[in-house]
Write a protein that holds these residues in place. Structure first.
Motif, PDB file in Angstrom:
ATOM      1  N   PRO A  24      72.084  68.724  29.521  1.00 22.54           N
ATOM      2  CA  PRO A  24      70.922  67.913  29.874  1.00 22.54           C
ATOM      3  C   PRO A  24      70.033  68.681  30.849  1.00 22.54           C
ATOM      4  O   PRO A  24      70.490  69.593  31.544  1.00 22.54           O
ATOM      5  CB  PRO A  24      71.542  66.692  30.557  1.00 22.54           C
ATOM      6  CG  PRO A  24      72.809  67.198  31.143  1.00 22.54           C
ATOM      7  CD  PRO A  24      73.301  68.242  30.183  1.00 22.54           C
ATOM      8  N   HIS A  25      68.781  68.336  30.887  1.00 23.59           N
ATOM      9  CA  HIS A  25      67.859  68.912  31.859  1.00 23.59           C
ATOM     10  C   HIS A  25      67.747  67.945  33.033  1.00 23.59           C
ATOM     11  O   HIS A  25      67.557  66.747  32.839  1.00 23.59           O
ATOM     12  CB  HIS A  25      66.483  69.137  31.240  1.00 23.59           C
ATOM     13  CG  HIS A  25      66.418  70.368  30.409  1.00 23.59           C
ATOM     14  ND1 HIS A  25      67.004  70.462  29.177  1.00 23.59           N
ATOM     15  CD2 HIS A  25      65.868  71.563  30.662  1.00 23.59           C
ATOM     16  CE1 HIS A  25      66.798  71.671  28.686  1.00 23.59           C
ATOM     17  NE2 HIS A  25      66.111  72.360  29.561  1.00 23.59           N
ATOM     18  N   LEU A  26      67.897  68.475  34.232  1.00 25.26           N
ATOM     19  CA  LEU A  26      67.754  67.669  35.437  1.00 25.26           C
ATOM     20  C   LEU A  26      66.308  67.767  35.882  1.00 25.26           C
ATOM     21  O   LEU A  26      65.754  68.865  35.972  1.00 25.26           O
ATOM     22  CB  LEU A  26      68.688  68.180  36.532  1.00 25.26           C
ATOM     23  CG  LEU A  26      70.145  68.395  36.116  1.00 25.26           C
ATOM     24  CD1 LEU A  26      70.957  68.891  37.285  1.00 25.26           C
ATOM     25  CD2 LEU A  26      70.739  67.125  35.560  1.00 25.26           C
ATOM     26  N   LEU A  60      68.616  73.454  34.661  1.00 27.05           N
ATOM     27  CA  LEU A  60      69.892  73.495  33.960  1.00 27.05           C
ATOM     28  C   LEU A  60      70.954  73.893  34.970  1.00 27.05           C
ATOM     29  O   LEU A  60      70.746  74.817  35.759  1.00 27.05           O
ATOM     30  CB  LEU A  60      69.866  74.530  32.830  1.00 27.05           C
ATOM     31  CG  LEU A  60      69.006  74.199  31.634  1.00 27.05           C
ATOM     32  CD1 LEU A  60      68.890  75.422  30.730  1.00 27.05           C
ATOM     33  CD2 LEU A  60      69.588  73.042  30.874  1.00 27.05           C
ATOM     34  N   VAL A  61      72.090  73.217  34.957  1.00 26.36           N
ATOM     35  CA  VAL A  61      73.177  73.483  35.894  1.00 26.36           C
ATOM     36  C   VAL A  61      74.374  74.022  35.125  1.00 26.36           C
ATOM     37  O   VAL A  61      74.804  73.415  34.143  1.00 26.36           O
ATOM     38  CB  VAL A  61      73.562  72.200  36.661  1.00 26.36           C
ATOM     39  CG1 VAL A  61      74.797  72.414  37.498  1.00 26.36           C
ATOM     40  CG2 VAL A  61      72.408  71.730  37.508  1.00 26.36           C
ATOM     41  N   VAL A  62      74.913  75.158  35.569  1.00 24.13           N
ATOM     42  CA  VAL A  62      76.082  75.765  34.945  1.00 24.13           C
ATOM     43  C   VAL A  62      77.098  76.062  36.033  1.00 24.13           C
ATOM     44  O   VAL A  62      76.745  76.591  37.094  1.00 24.13           O
ATOM     45  CB  VAL A  62      75.711  77.069  34.203  1.00 24.13           C
ATOM     46  CG1 VAL A  62      76.938  77.714  33.600  1.00 24.13           C
ATOM     47  CG2 VAL A  62      74.655  76.805  33.150  1.00 24.13           C
ATOM     48  N   ARG A 111      62.044  80.278  31.339  1.00 23.38           N
ATOM     49  CA  ARG A 111      63.275  80.039  32.098  1.00 23.38           C
ATOM     50  C   ARG A 111      63.432  81.088  33.191  1.00 23.38           C
ATOM     51  O   ARG A 111      63.142  82.256  32.976  1.00 23.38           O
ATOM     52  CB  ARG A 111      64.466  80.102  31.152  1.00 23.38           C
ATOM     53  CG  ARG A 111      65.761  79.692  31.783  1.00 23.38           C
ATOM     54  CD  ARG A 111      66.911  79.783  30.821  1.00 23.38           C
ATOM     55  NE  ARG A 111      66.711  78.857  29.717  1.00 23.38           N
ATOM     56  CZ  ARG A 111      67.434  78.844  28.612  1.00 23.38           C
ATOM     57  NH1 ARG A 111      68.385  79.720  28.448  1.00 23.38           N
ATOM     58  NH2 ARG A 111      67.199  77.979  27.668  1.00 23.38           N
ATOM     59  N   ARG A 112      63.922  80.644  34.366  1.00 21.21           N
ATOM     60  CA  ARG A 112      64.220  81.585  35.441  1.00 21.21           C
ATOM     61  C   ARG A 112      65.396  81.087  36.271  1.00 21.21           C
ATOM     62  O   ARG A 112      65.625  79.887  36.402  1.00 21.21           O
ATOM     63  CB  ARG A 112      63.010  81.821  36.331  1.00 21.21           C
ATOM     64  CG  ARG A 112      62.617  80.624  37.163  1.00 21.21           C
ATOM     65  CD  ARG A 112      61.436  80.948  38.019  1.00 21.21           C
ATOM     66  NE  ARG A 112      60.982  79.763  38.732  1.00 21.21           N
ATOM     67  CZ  ARG A 112      60.088  79.793  39.674  1.00 21.21           C
ATOM     68  NH1 ARG A 112      59.534  80.935  40.037  1.00 21.21           N
ATOM     69  NH2 ARG A 112      59.715  78.683  40.266  1.00 21.21           N
ATOM     70  N   VAL A 120      71.954  77.629  38.933  1.00 20.53           N
ATOM     71  CA  VAL A 120      70.887  76.722  38.521  1.00 20.53           C
ATOM     72  C   VAL A 120      69.732  77.547  37.972  1.00 20.53           C
ATOM     73  O   VAL A 120      69.321  78.534  38.591  1.00 20.53           O
ATOM     74  CB  VAL A 120      70.407  75.845  39.700  1.00 20.53           C
ATOM     75  CG1 VAL A 120      69.273  74.929  39.258  1.00 20.53           C
ATOM     76  CG2 VAL A 120      71.552  75.034  40.277  1.00 20.53           C
ATOM     77  N   MET A 121      69.233  77.141  36.816  1.00 20.04           N
ATOM     78  CA  MET A 121      68.066  77.776  36.208  1.00 20.04           C
ATOM     79  C   MET A 121      66.967  76.731  36.088  1.00 20.04           C
ATOM     80  O   MET A 121      67.246  75.563  35.804  1.00 20.04           O
ATOM     81  CB  MET A 121      68.398  78.320  34.822  1.00 20.04           C
ATOM     82  CG  MET A 121      69.304  79.518  34.843  1.00 20.04           C
ATOM     83  SD  MET A 121      69.635  80.144  33.197  1.00 20.04           S
ATOM     84  CE  MET A 121      70.640  78.834  32.526  1.00 20.04           C
TER      85      MET A 121
END
Length: 148
Positions: free
Chosen positions: A132-134, A142-144, A102-103, A56-57
């Motif tokens: 998509p942005h949560l 951002l979820v990857v 971003r982090r 998660v970022m």
């Protein structure tokens, strides 16, 4: 009435019903084969010794991306997401040099099924490949997910 007594019309009816029955059996066999192949693929991945990961970022601004507000139900459905965003797996890094908006805030091991569910729920749009942005409590994430 005379046609019913002819053996040719009975044979034709039997042939048609046999073709329909074979067609339905073939459709069921293909569906079961696809389900078995999917189950075997997941089993092979899980047996490979690797583990899928959730990363998660946090991003300062969502830009023009689609925003998905996170609810308590989302966290209940995806415990790993809850652990990274609100829980014990949260360990935010400094804002990245060069990408000051971003982090990385954390990651967690997930099962293959959970990885697939996260990808389906929060993965990129299939046409544009934009994630998509949560949104949760004014922050954007951002979820990857990755597979070994």
């Amino acid at each position: 009435m005379e046609e019913d007594k002819k053996p040719g019309s009975r044979n034709r009816l039997r042939t048609v019903s046999l073709v329909v029955a074979c067609g339905l059996a073939g459709i069921v066999a293909v569906a079961l084969g696809l389900m078995l192949a999917d189950a075997l693929t997941l089993y092979a991945h899980e047996s490979s010794g690797g583990q899928p990961m959730l990363y998660v970022m946090e991003q300062a601004e969502p830009g023009e991306n689609r925003i998905v507000p996170l609810t308590e139900q989302d966290f209940a459905d995806h415990p790993a997401l809850d652990a990274v965003i609100r829980g014990e797996e949260r360990n935010p890094s400094a804002w990245e040099w060069g990408m000051s908006d971003r982090r990385f805030i954390g990651g967690a091991n997930v099962s293959y099924a959970e990885s697939r569910a996260l990808q389906d729920a929060y993965g990129p749009d299939r046409e544009t490949w934009v994630y998509p942005h949560l949104e949760y409590e004014g922050a954007y994430y951002l979820v990857v997910t990755t597979w070994p």
